[in-house]
Design a protein around this motif. Sequence first.
Motif, short mmCIF file in Angstrom:
data_model
loop_
_atom_site.label_atom_id
_atom_site.label_comp_id
_atom_site.label_asym_id
_atom_site.label_seq_id
_atom_site.Cartn_x
_atom_site.Cartn_y
_atom_site.Cartn_z
N ILE A 163 1.21 5.54 3.33
CA ILE A 163 0.92 6.91 3.18
C ILE A 163 -0.30 6.91 2.42
CG2 ILE A 163 1.56 9.15 2.03
CD1 ILE A 163 4.51 8.27 2.49
N LEU A 164 -1.35 7.26 3.16
CA LEU A 164 -2.73 7.26 2.65
C LEU A 164 -3.30 8.74 2.15
CD1 LEU A 164 -4.52 4.64 5.07
CD2 LEU A 164 -2.98 4.11 2.90
N ASP A 165 -4.03 8.87 1.10
CA ASP A 165 -4.50 10.13 0.73
C ASP A 165 -5.95 10.08 1.25
OD1 ASP A 165 -5.60 12.31 -0.44
OD2 ASP A 165 -5.88 11.51 -2.27
N ILE A 166 -6.29 10.92 1.98
CA ILE A 166 -7.74 10.92 2.61
C ILE A 166 -8.88 11.14 1.58
CG2 ILE A 166 -9.26 12.05 4.36
CD1 ILE A 166 -6.88 12.73 6.06
N MET A 167 -8.82 12.10 0.73
CA MET A 167 -9.75 12.33 -0.12
C MET A 167 -9.50 11.72 -1.55
SD MET A 167 -9.97 16.47 1.04
CE MET A 167 -10.40 16.87 -0.78
N MET A 168 -9.70 10.66 -1.54
CA MET A 168 -9.98 9.74 -2.79
C MET A 168 -11.40 9.37 -3.32
SD MET A 168 -6.81 6.82 -2.39
CE MET A 168 -7.26 6.33 -0.59
N HIS A 181 -0.54 -9.24 -0.22
CA HIS A 181 0.33 -9.97 -0.60
C HIS A 181 2.04 -9.45 0.00
CE1 HIS A 181 -1.95 -12.05 -3.64
NE2 HIS A 181 -2.61 -11.04 -4.03
N PHE A 182 1.78 -8.37 0.44
CA PHE A 182 2.75 -7.78 0.97
C PHE A 182 2.69 -7.17 2.52
CE2 PHE A 182 2.91 -6.99 -3.84
CZ PHE A 182 4.13 -7.73 -4.15
N SER A 183 3.78 -7.06 2.94
CA SER A 183 3.85 -6.17 4.23
C SER A 183 4.58 -5.06 4.16
CB SER A 183 4.36 -7.03 5.55
OG SER A 183 5.68 -7.27 5.29
N PHE A 184 4.36 -3.92 4.69
CA PHE A 184 4.91 -2.52 4.49
C PHE A 184 5.22 -2.07 6.00
CE2 PHE A 184 1.65 -3.25 1.09
CZ PHE A 184 2.45 -2.95 0.10
N ASP A 185 6.22 -1.38 6.00
CA ASP A 185 6.75 -0.57 7.30
C ASP A 185 6.02 0.63 7.33
OD1 ASP A 185 9.01 -2.38 7.72
OD2 ASP A 185 9.63 -1.91 6.02
N LEU A 186 5.40 1.22 6.29
CA LEU A 186 4.61 2.32 6.57
C LEU A 186 3.74 2.59 5.38
CD1 LEU A 186 4.29 5.50 7.82
CD2 LEU A 186 6.15 6.01 6.19
N THR A 228 13.33 -0.43 4.10
CA THR A 228 12.15 -0.01 4.63
C THR A 228 11.32 0.05 3.26
OG1 THR A 228 12.88 1.43 6.30
CG2 THR A 228 10.46 1.77 5.44
N HIS A 229 9.99 -0.83 3.50
CA HIS A 229 9.08 -1.03 2.17
C HIS A 229 7.84 -0.23 2.48
CE1 HIS A 229 6.70 -3.76 -0.65
NE2 HIS A 229 7.01 -2.67 -1.07
N LEU A 230 7.61 0.92 1.75
CA LEU A 230 6.63 1.92 1.69
C LEU A 230 5.47 1.68 0.74
CD1 LEU A 230 8.72 4.86 2.19
CD2 LEU A 230 7.95 3.43 4.01
N LEU A 231 4.29 2.03 1.16
CA LEU A 231 3.22 2.01 0.38
C LEU A 231 2.47 3.55 0.13
CD1 LEU A 231 1.02 0.59 -1.36
CD2 LEU A 231 -0.30 0.17 0.42
N ILE A 232 2.24 3.95 -1.17
CA ILE A 232 1.91 5.09 -1.27
C ILE A 232 0.34 5.04 -1.91
CG2 ILE A 232 2.12 7.32 -2.48
CD1 ILE A 232 5.08 7.13 -2.40
N VAL A 233 -0.68 5.49 -1.34
CA VAL A 233 -2.16 5.37 -1.95
C VAL A 233 -2.45 6.65 -2.19
CG1 VAL A 233 -4.24 4.14 -1.73
CG2 VAL A 233 -2.45 3.23 -0.54
N GLY A 249 -6.48 -6.27 11.61
CA GLY A 249 -5.31 -6.37 12.43
C GLY A 249 -4.09 -5.88 12.00
N ASP A 250 -4.23 -5.11 10.84
CA ASP A 250 -2.72 -4.29 10.51
C ASP A 250 -2.42 -3.26 11.52
OD1 ASP A 250 -1.00 -2.54 9.01
OD2 ASP A 250 -1.14 -4.10 7.38
N THR A 251 -1.22 -3.42 12.08
CA THR A 251 -0.80 -2.27 12.93
C THR A 251 0.48 -1.34 12.27
OG1 THR A 251 0.60 -3.88 14.21
CG2 THR A 251 -1.85 -3.54 14.91
N SER A 252 0.53 -1.26 11.03
CA SER A 252 1.59 -0.66 10.44
C SER A 252 1.47 0.92 10.42
CB SER A 252 1.66 -0.84 8.88
OG SER A 252 2.01 -2.32 8.41
N PRO A 253 2.50 1.43 10.74
CA PRO A 253 2.42 3.02 10.90
C PRO A 253 1.71 3.59 9.65
CG PRO A 253 4.50 2.28 11.60
CD PRO A 253 3.79 1.22 10.83
#
Length: 86
Positions: free
Chosen positions: A53-58, A46-51, A5-10, A74-78
Amino acid sequence: MSAETHLLIVDDDDRIRELLKQYLTREGHAVTTASDAVAARKLFQHFSFDLAILDIMMPGEDGLSLLQALRADGDTSPVLLLTARG
């Protein structure tokens, strides 16, 4: 989620971003991080992510507007939303 699983944390908070990355990596996930929405948009090109995680208050573009833009493209990643908002 599997070990592949590839995750993105922002998150603009370095400490939170690194703690999440350490924990999720230890659990067997591939983790990529971004400190703001601009960097996240570049990663999504450049990448696709399985999930994501986004900070709301940036500062600048917040997590909610980033999510709206991702959905419009069109990105429907969770997505999980993080917030310190009361």
